[in-house]
Design a protein around this motif. Structure first.
Motif, PDB file in Angstrom:
ATOM      1  N   GLU A 199       6.704  -0.801  -2.584  1.00 54.17           N
ATOM      2  CA  GLU A 199       6.909  -1.759  -3.684  1.00 54.17           C
ATOM      3  C   GLU A 199       8.382  -2.112  -3.901  1.00 54.17           C
TER       4      GLU A 199
ATOM      5  N   ALA B 115       6.147  -9.343   1.886  1.00 52.00           N
ATOM      6  CA  ALA B 115       6.109  -8.481   0.702  1.00 52.00           C
ATOM      7  C   ALA B 115       4.686  -8.010   0.423  1.00 52.00           C
TER       8      ALA B 115
ATOM      9  N   ARG C 268       3.420  -4.151   0.597  1.00 50.00           N
ATOM     10  CA  ARG C 268       2.770  -3.529  -0.561  1.00 50.00           C
ATOM     11  C   ARG C 268       1.450  -2.854  -0.184  1.00 50.00           C
TER      12      ARG C 268
ATOM     13  N   ILE D 218      12.784 -11.112   3.357  1.00 46.04           N
ATOM     14  CA  ILE D 218      11.413 -10.699   3.050  1.00 46.04           C
ATOM     15  C   ILE D 218      10.786 -11.795   2.200  1.00 46.04           C
TER      16      ILE D 218
ATOM     17  N   ILE E   6      10.602  -5.313  -3.491  1.00 43.16           N
ATOM     18  CA  ILE E   6      10.742  -5.497  -2.053  1.00 43.16           C
ATOM     19  C   ILE E   6      11.125  -6.927  -1.674  1.00 43.16           C
ATOM     20  N   GLU E   7      10.627  -7.922  -2.405  1.00 49.48           N
ATOM     21  CA  GLU E   7      10.926  -9.314  -2.051  1.00 49.48           C
ATOM     22  C   GLU E   7      12.361  -9.723  -2.392  1.00 49.48           C
TER      23      GLU E   7
END
Length: 153
Positions: A143, A134, A138, A129, A123-124
């Motif tokens: 994720e 992130a 989560r 983000i 995700i990062e």
């Protein structure tokens, strides 16, 4: 004659990423070299650059990934800088691709392959983000970029 939408869907955006320890002078030389391939470019912080190669491809008679290979070779031969090149249809995907190059230092993400490339990324990796966002995402079980994309608003 191509439809306007088909033209936009080509992978013609190159994100060229120099090593973090590249000197400012070497980075400028790499960027100057890039302007020889396309006048449509932008220098980015942390020794990177964006290049729109749509017009350069017919001029040089090659594909986007072949142009990326030429750029890598010239950067190493003329400036002594090893660069990674991401090629995609948008700057964001090209930037993510250059951060995850193949063994040859290039990652080509064709428009039809974008979902498969993006879905598995953490995700990062998505531009904008940060670590706080992130971590928060989560907590909701998100994720990967694919999981975020599949989430209803």
């Amino acid at each position: 004659m191509r439809a306007h939408g088909a033209e936009r869907a080509q992978a013609t955006v190159l994100h060229v990423r120099c090593r973090p320890d590249t000197s400012e002078d070497a980075y400028r030389q790499v960027f100057d070299m890039l302007t020889g391939y396309s006048p449509v470019g932008q220098a980015l912080p942390s020794a990177a650059a964006l290049v729109e190669a749509r017009g350069a491809l017919p001029y040089f008679g090659c594909s986007s990934d072949q142009l990326a290979a030429r750029i890598r070779l010239r950067a190493m031969a003329l400036v002594g800088v090893d660069v990674h090149v991401g090629v995609a249809s948008s700057w964001a995907v090209a930037a993510m691709a250059s951060a995850r190059p193949a063994r040859n230092g290039i990652r080509l993400v064709v428009p039809d392959g974008e979902p498969a490339f993006l879905d598995q990324l953490p995700i990062e990796a998505l531009h904008g983000i940060g670590p706080v966002q992130a971590t928060r995402l989560r907590t909701f079980g998100l994720e990967t970029i694919g999981a975020l994309a599949a989430t209803r608003p």
